[in-house]
Design an enzyme around this catalytic site. Structure first.
Site, short mmCIF file in Angstrom:
data_model
loop_
_atom_site.label_atom_id
_atom_site.label_comp_id
_atom_site.label_asym_id
_atom_site.label_seq_id
_atom_site.Cartn_x
_atom_site.Cartn_y
_atom_site.Cartn_z
N SER A 289 42.96 47.77 72.50
CA SER A 289 43.54 48.70 71.52
C SER A 289 42.45 49.63 71.01
CB SER A 289 44.13 47.94 70.33
OG SER A 289 43.11 47.60 69.41
N ASP A 290 42.84 50.81 70.53
CA ASP A 290 41.85 51.62 69.82
C ASP A 290 41.50 50.87 68.53
OD1 ASP A 290 40.08 53.51 69.03
OD2 ASP A 290 41.42 55.23 69.28
N TRP A 291 40.38 51.24 67.95
CA TRP A 291 39.84 50.49 66.81
C TRP A 291 40.75 50.64 65.58
CZ3 TRP A 291 37.70 49.53 70.99
CH2 TRP A 291 36.54 48.77 71.13
N GLY A 293 43.86 50.27 65.94
CA GLY A 293 45.05 50.90 66.52
C GLY A 293 46.08 49.88 66.98
#
Ligand code: BGC
Length: 901
Positions: A289-291, A293
């Protein structure tokens, strides 16, 4: 996989060495001219065949059969708790280890133009490469593969195994805050460059992470907006670079995006993640996942996001996952599958049972990387205009170098792509080292978005340049400081660098002495993430303890508050900041569900200007043979976290006024624009020479000087259209959306596809870029006149250098579907090749086309749509840019055919 086999020759896996490749980097000369061979069709690994490099022998290894079997077998043997533990990060950058089963943790690092390592500010020095759009301007897939190789080594020097790059979202609007970081408005160019980059990185046993999947074309409300994209543009434009990278380079990891797609968080969107990426494309890497996110527990696991980052987990704590399991929202199989994907990533990078400790971060500054960065910079410099041979600068005795960017190293855009570079070079320094004549300088105007950092004026209490940073446990500065650090800069964003033992709630003080260099009404600026107060000589000067107005710095800081005070030259003043990591504005506590966040502050300082900068610049220009204006944006104007507000040069017309005045003062003026996106150029017709210089990393100054003085010819071509006016761009009516919805209303007509269809003449078209010579295109030939599902065509065109200097030409092949059932763009880039030609030399350039070059996505086919190549005639338009088509050949498709991947 390979590293296990390398580390442990008795590994049960069968490894076959089938070819030997020397991975040592060719040593460059000081001012190298790297010949670009004729581009051959890109190597396409067969599905299920993974190619890796043996770190010790430099040989490539191909691992046959299902390479993830061992990871899956191990995943099946783990306890449920162990499996669950793998589904989130251990800390900000690392995966979880399972010591009982011998599974090590692996470390990730940003980002596309460097491998930063653990800390955002003052981190381990790292190589700073040109930014994404600058790399893309080279159109040189071989060079970008070399960049990937060097970044692989850089990643290892930072003790990391996974590089969070490349960024391959599209340039939808010229205002995109992260456009500088990604490649292009064209999905084919983006995909080909991404594939090269990924191949390079992974040849070093380091995972590349293509990001952000998908629809992350804007920064405004990036964690909340929904990109509303219909199926055809989703397939043909936004997914396309990912598709090409997956097909041609098999990236080991992929990062999901922050935004929603069609109303569903990108990390929960089963259509793209499950149906397309894992299903149609059969991709078996790890999804990260994005940070921050990840937005819920079950849906992202269900959709196939394997790791929530960063750790410690917000959504995937054992109790949360067990609850989702009990409720039947996810199955044990989902958990085991993700655990297997994480283990597979560990296996491919560090090795599943590699017990060696994580290496400490170290620099790896070396000649080969420096020279590569210089060469990428030179090849990315894009000559937009050159009348009366103003460039290259020859026979000038006196050159005036003017502008706000002359003595600053404008080397990168802002945000997570930032690194602490080994060194930087300025235009001034580069020109000084390559020009023996007289040089004069004038700054011309102020273009700073925020006040410059106070850093150069600061002396810490211990006498060192910089500040003392004291951390206290809890919110109220109680007792003795728990940790004391020395920091060089007054950019004190503590996102990932607050000491672990003061988390989760801490307060901090910043102490330094400012010694003014002049007497006057000087200005301080102060922004803080949490509550903040700035004192001067013990008096409260700026109070933003309970701030409510959000600014742009540090992703979540207050607006920058400015206040002036009369100070005397040389008379020291004590500066103290008190701040905490409590959430501000306080109203966000209930939205975020926590009282503490990351904390940090930024302190700026500027002394009063008492000179007419514009007149100074005009005088300098008048007295010189040539004026070089270095203007543009910087990492504060262009950054992750926000989009630009206008296409105009900042600020408030100051740079446009400067350019007009210098052009009027000296007709031999070169305008060098440093930016990662198009800027409006109201003076374009009066400027004889314009060079687009992007953000070129640590060698920016030297690359610029080499091109200005003709040590090498520039060879950049625009990867993105420069429109005349912001209003001309295709996303204009739908940017940045309303009520958190951004409708991609232009459909497939992004970039030149729009300008051509709407017949809007741009300022500079896609693919445009001049050099110091001229080229003649000969008559093209085509291998066969029919393209079928199994057989492509190759177009060959002879190119001759008809000028006086050696230079590269990038031949671009655009395909036009002469007649189609659904509307299609006028033409689309489907092949390109870059060649180096000596004066008088001719080379045959070969361009390969196949079914992917002609297909479009028709949602009415089958149950979910399909790619189709329709019978009929296709023109191949060969040119030096999308608007400079020189030759044409045609081929035919006899019978329509369809495919999925
Ligand atoms: C960015 C990612 C980056 C991550 C870690 C996020 O804010 O969107 O591209 O890799 O932070 O720094």
């Amino acid at each position: 996989m390979s590293s296990i086999d390398i580390d442990n020759p008795s590994s049960p896996h069968s490894v076959q060495e089938v070819t030997v490749v020397d991975t040592k980097q060719a040593a460059f000369q000081v001012y190298p001219v790297v010949p670009t061979p004729l581009l051959t069709p890109t190597h396409t690994p067969e599905r299920g065949l993974s190619e890796e490099a043996n770190a010790m022998t430099g040989k490539r290894i191909f691992t046959l059969e299902k390479p993830d079997d061992r990871a899956r077998e191990l995943a099946a043997k783990l306890t449920l708790e162990e499996q669950i533990s793998l589904l989130a990060g251990a800390d900000f950058w690392r995966s979880m280890a399972i010591p009982d089963k011998g599974v090590p943790s692996i470390k990730t690092t940003d980002g596309p133009n460097g491998a930063r390592g653990e800390f955002f500010t003052n981190g381990t020095p790292a190589a700073l490469f040109p930014c994404g759009i600058s790399m893309a301007s080279t159109w040189n897939v071989d060079l970008i593969e070399q960049v990937g190789q060097h970044l692989g080594d850089e990643t290892k020097a930072r003790g990391a195994n996974v590089l969070l790059a490349p960024t391959i979202c599209m340039h939808r609007s010229p205002l995109g805050g992260r456009n500088f970081e990604s490649y292009s408005e064209d999905p084919y160019l983006s995909g080909k460059l991404a594939a090269s980059y990924v191949r390079g990185v992974q040849s070093k046993g380091v995972a590349a992470t293509i990001k952000h999947f998908v629809g992350n074309e804007q920064e405004t409300h990036r964690q909340a907006y929904s990109a509303v994209i219909t199926e055809r543009p989703l397939r043909e434009i936004y997914l396309k670079p990912f598709e090409i990278a997956v097909r041609e380079a098999s990236p080991w990891a992929l990062m999901s995006a922050y935004n929603m797609v069609n109303g569903i968080h990108a990390d929960e969107y089963e259509h793209t993640l499950k149906d397309i990426l894992r299903g149609e494309w059969g991709w078996e890497g790890a999804i990260i996942s994005d940070w921050t996110g990840t937005y819920a527990t079950a849906p992202s696991i269900k959709a196939g996001v394997d790791v929530e980052m960063p750790g410690p987990s917000k959504w995937r704590q054992p109790a949360q996952i067990m609850e989702a399991l009990d409720k039947g929202e996810i199955t044990h199989e989902d958990i085991e599958k993700s655990a297997g994907n994480v283990l597979y990533l560990v296996d491919r990078t560090k090795g599943l049972s590699n017990q060696s400790p994580e290496p400490a971060e170290k620099p790896n500054d070396n000649e080969a990387t420096r020279n590569l960065i210089l060469q990428v910079g030179i090849e990315g410099l894009t000559l937009l205009k050159n009348e009366n041979n103003v460039l290259p600068i020859r026979n000038a005795k006196k050159v005036a170098v003017i502008g706000p960017n002359v003595k600053r190293a404008i080397a990168a855009g802002g945000g997570s792509a930032g690194v602490n570079p080994y060194y930087t070079t300025t235009p001034w320094g580069g020109i000084r080292s390559r020009f023996d004549g007289e040089l004069t300088f004038a700054i011309g105007c102020d273009s700073a978005k925020w006040l410059p950092l106070a850093t150069p004026y600061c002396t810490a209490p211990d006498g060192q340049q910089g500040v003392r940073l004291e951390y206290y446990h809890g919110d109220r500065f109680k007792g003795e400081p728990a940790v004391v650090q020395h920091k060089v800069s007054t950019d004190l964003w503590l996102w990932d660098s607050a000491p672990k033992d003061v988390l989760p709630d801490f307060s901090f003080k910043v102490m330094t002495t400012i010694i003014p260099k002049s007497t006057g009404n000087h200005t301080f600026s102060f922004a803080s993430v949490g509550p903040g107060r700035l004192f001067l000589d013990g008096e409260l000067f700026i109070d933003i303890w309970n701030w409510t107005e959000e600014g742009e710095a540090m992703f979540s800081a207050s607006e920058d508050v400015l206040k002036s005070i009369h100070l005397q030259e040389g008379k020291a003043i004590e500066l103290l900041v008190e701040s905490t990591n409590e959430v501000r504005p306080a109203s966000k506590v209930s939205i975020l569900g926590r009282r503490h966040d990351y904390g940090g502050c930024r302190i700026g300082y500027q002394e009063e200007d008492q000179v007419d900068r514009l007149q100074e610049a005009v005088n300098a220009a008048k007295e010189a043979d040539v004026a070089v204006l270095v203007i543009g944006l910087d990492a504060e104007w262009e950054s992750e976290g926000y989009d630009r507000q206008t296409m105009d040069l900042p600020k408030n017309g100051s740079q446009d006024r400067l350019i007009e005045a210098v052009l009027a003062a000296n007709p031999r003026t070169v305008v060098v624009n440093q930016s990662g996106t198009p800027v409006s150029m109201p003076w374009v017709h009066r400027a004889p020479a314009i060079l687009q210089a992007w953000y070129q990393g640590q060698e920016a100054g030297n690359a610029l000087a080499d091109v200005l003085f003709g040590n090498q010819s520039p060879s950049g071509k625009l990867p993105t259209t420069f429109p005349v006016r912001l209003e001309d761009n295709p996303a204009y009516h739908n940017w940045p959306g309303e009520n958190l919805k951004t409708v991609y209303g232009e459909g497939i007509y992004i970039g030149y596809r729009h300008y051509e269809r709407a017949k809007i003449t741009p300022l500079f078209p896609f693919g445009h870029g001049l050099t110091y010579t001229t080229f003649a295109y000969g008559t093209p030939t085509v291998t066969n006149t029919v393209l079928s599902e199994s057989e492509g065509v190759t177009v060959t065109v002879p190119i001759t250098n008809t000028g006086e200097m050696a230079a590269h030409e990038t031949v671009q092949a655009y395909v036009k579907d002469v007649k189609s059932s659904l509307p299609r763009p006028e033409k689309e880039l489907q092949a390109f090749a870059k060649v180096l030609l000596q004066p008088g030399e001719t080379k045959n350039v070969m361009l390969n086309l196949n079914k992917y070059s002609i297909g479009y996505f028709d949602t009415s086919l089958g149950q979910t749509g399909a790619w189709i190549a329709e019978e009929g005639v296709f023109d191949v338009l060969l040119g030096a840019s999308s608007a400079d088509i020189r030759e044409k050949v045609s081929f035919e498709v006899k019978e329509s055919f369809q495919w999925t991947f």
